[in-house]
Design an enzyme around this catalytic site. Structure first.
Site, mmCIF file in Angstrom:
data_model
loop_
_atom_site.group_PDB
_atom_site.id
_atom_site.type_symbol
_atom_site.label_atom_id
_atom_site.label_comp_id
_atom_site.label_asym_id
_atom_site.label_seq_id
_atom_site.Cartn_x
_atom_site.Cartn_y
_atom_site.Cartn_z
ATOM 1 N N GLN A 1 -5.026 -1.357 9.536
ATOM 2 C CA GLN A 1 -4.932 -2.709 8.981
ATOM 3 C C GLN A 1 -5.561 -3.731 9.940
ATOM 4 O O GLN A 1 -5.203 -3.775 11.121
ATOM 5 C CB GLN A 1 -3.449 -3.038 8.733
ATOM 6 N N ASP B 1 -11.455 2.877 3.823
ATOM 7 C CA ASP B 1 -11.880 1.479 3.750
ATOM 8 C C ASP B 1 -13.397 1.376 3.623
ATOM 9 O O ASP B 1 -13.925 0.324 3.280
ATOM 10 C CB ASP B 1 -11.444 0.731 5.031
ATOM 11 N N LYS C 1 0.843 -1.201 0.000
ATOM 12 C CA LYS C 1 0.000 0.000 0.000
ATOM 13 C C LYS C 1 0.870 1.240 0.000
ATOM 14 O O LYS C 1 0.648 2.180 -0.774
ATOM 15 C CB LYS C 1 -0.935 0.002 1.225
#
Ligand code: NDP
Length: 300
Positions: free
Chosen positions: A98, A121, A54
């Site tokens: 995460q 997200d 990422k």
């Protein structure tokens, strides 16, 4: 094999290229650089790889990447304090924590603490509600990637019968909402669905997000249908040598490709689209924060 293979790797590279172009324009015209903060708690090896990828792709797209690596024993309060700090930081437009988090940390509490406008997200309850009510939201990356590929292949999705197998909060449910928003007639199937084979056979668009290797055979696929295989499953591959494994999807690729009109492979289908859409969401969050128009072709 008759199906067109939808090349997710190439499509993701194209999305990243479009993100990079629009980031360059933002910089040139408005002096703005989108910033993505990724928070990793602990040393889970798979999570470390994701976070590294990422960060790398964020920088390649011309954005700022802020990585926060915390010890596995970090108290929940300390993580929440970091999230608050990132919420208040004007250089940070997207925040991603995460998952999974260590057991002593309440995942729901952490996700709820992220500013919904920075929730790239798309897991915050506000974004879930906005998506469900057809308003401007930040949308979970994997289903957004699937939607982009479907729009690219079909043009309009209006009136098509879509079946989504799987009802998780991160894939199945948001995927179904997105397809509904594009005027598909949507069925959500799950482990209690009766006669799943027959339900799948009615699908012009079949999205498999189950996590069971090759559970959907070709004779569940309507001839000419578009099959999006979200599943990522590792199975033994003795043909490659003792102890070797390989990745497969939730769909039995060869038999499905023989009848489908188009299909995504595993690997190289949906997978690469997820990070590309994370970058797209970060750009979107940055543009919205500055009151600028939505990035072109990169939102739901
Ligand atoms: P979850 O385990 O959260 O959800 C699985 C869903 O499948 C559930 O709704 C479950 O139903 C349903 N299901 C389980 N067994 C059956 C069955 N026999 N028949 C019908 N439905 C069934 O998984 P996720 O949604 O998180 O992930 C799904 C897959 O997608 C996984 O392989 C995962 O690795 C992959 N994935 C890939 C990503 C990518 O970037 N490409 C990103 C995220 C996930 P019920 O609710 O009734 O239990």
């Amino acid at each position: 094999m008759s199906a067109k293979i939808i090349d997710g790797k190439a499509f993701a590279a194209d999305v990243r290229g479009r993100v990079a172009e629009q980031v360059a324009q933002l910089k040139a015209r408005h002096g703005l650089t989108p910033g993505l903060a990724v928070v990793l708690v602990g040393e889970d090896p798979a999570s470390q790889v994701y976070v590294r990828n990422k960060g790398k792709q964020t920088i390649e797209a011309g954005m700022n990447s802020f990585e926060h690596k915390l010890d596995a024993s970090t108290p929940e309060a300390e993580l929440l304090a970091l999230v608050e700090k990132l919420n208040a930081d004007p250089a940070v437009h997207g925040i991603l924590v995460q998952l999974p988090l260590p057991d002593h940390i309440d995942e729901a509490k952490v996700l709820a603490a992220i500013d919904p406008a920075k929730d790239v997200d798309g897991f915050h309850i506000s974004n879930v509600g906005l998506l469900a009510t057809g308003q401007k939201a930040l949308v979970p990356c994997t289903p957004l990637g699937c939607l982009m590929m479907l729009r690219d292949h079909h043009g309009s999705l209006s009136g098509l019968n879509a079946v989504v197998v799987g009802r998780s909060n991160i894939v199945g449910k948001p995927m179904a909402q997105l397809l509904l928003r594009d005027s598909c007639t949507v069925t959500i199937a799950h482990s209690r669905t009766k006669d799943l084979a027959e339900v799948c056979r009615g699908a012009d668009i079949l999205v498999a997000a189950v996590g069971r290797p090759q559970m959907i055979p070709g004779d569940w696929v309507k001839p000419g249908a578009t099959v999006i295989d979200v599943g990522i499953n590792r199975i033994p591959a003795p043909e490659k040598g003792e102890g070797k494994t390989r990745l497969v999807g939730d769909v039995e690729f060869d038999s499905a490709a023989a009848v489908a009109g188009a299909i995504t492979p595993v690997p190289g289908g949906v997978g690469p689209m997820t990070i590309a859409c994370l970058l797209a969401n970060t750009l979107t969050a940055c543009a919205r924060a500055a009151g600028l128009p939505e990035p072109e072709g990169l939102t739901a």
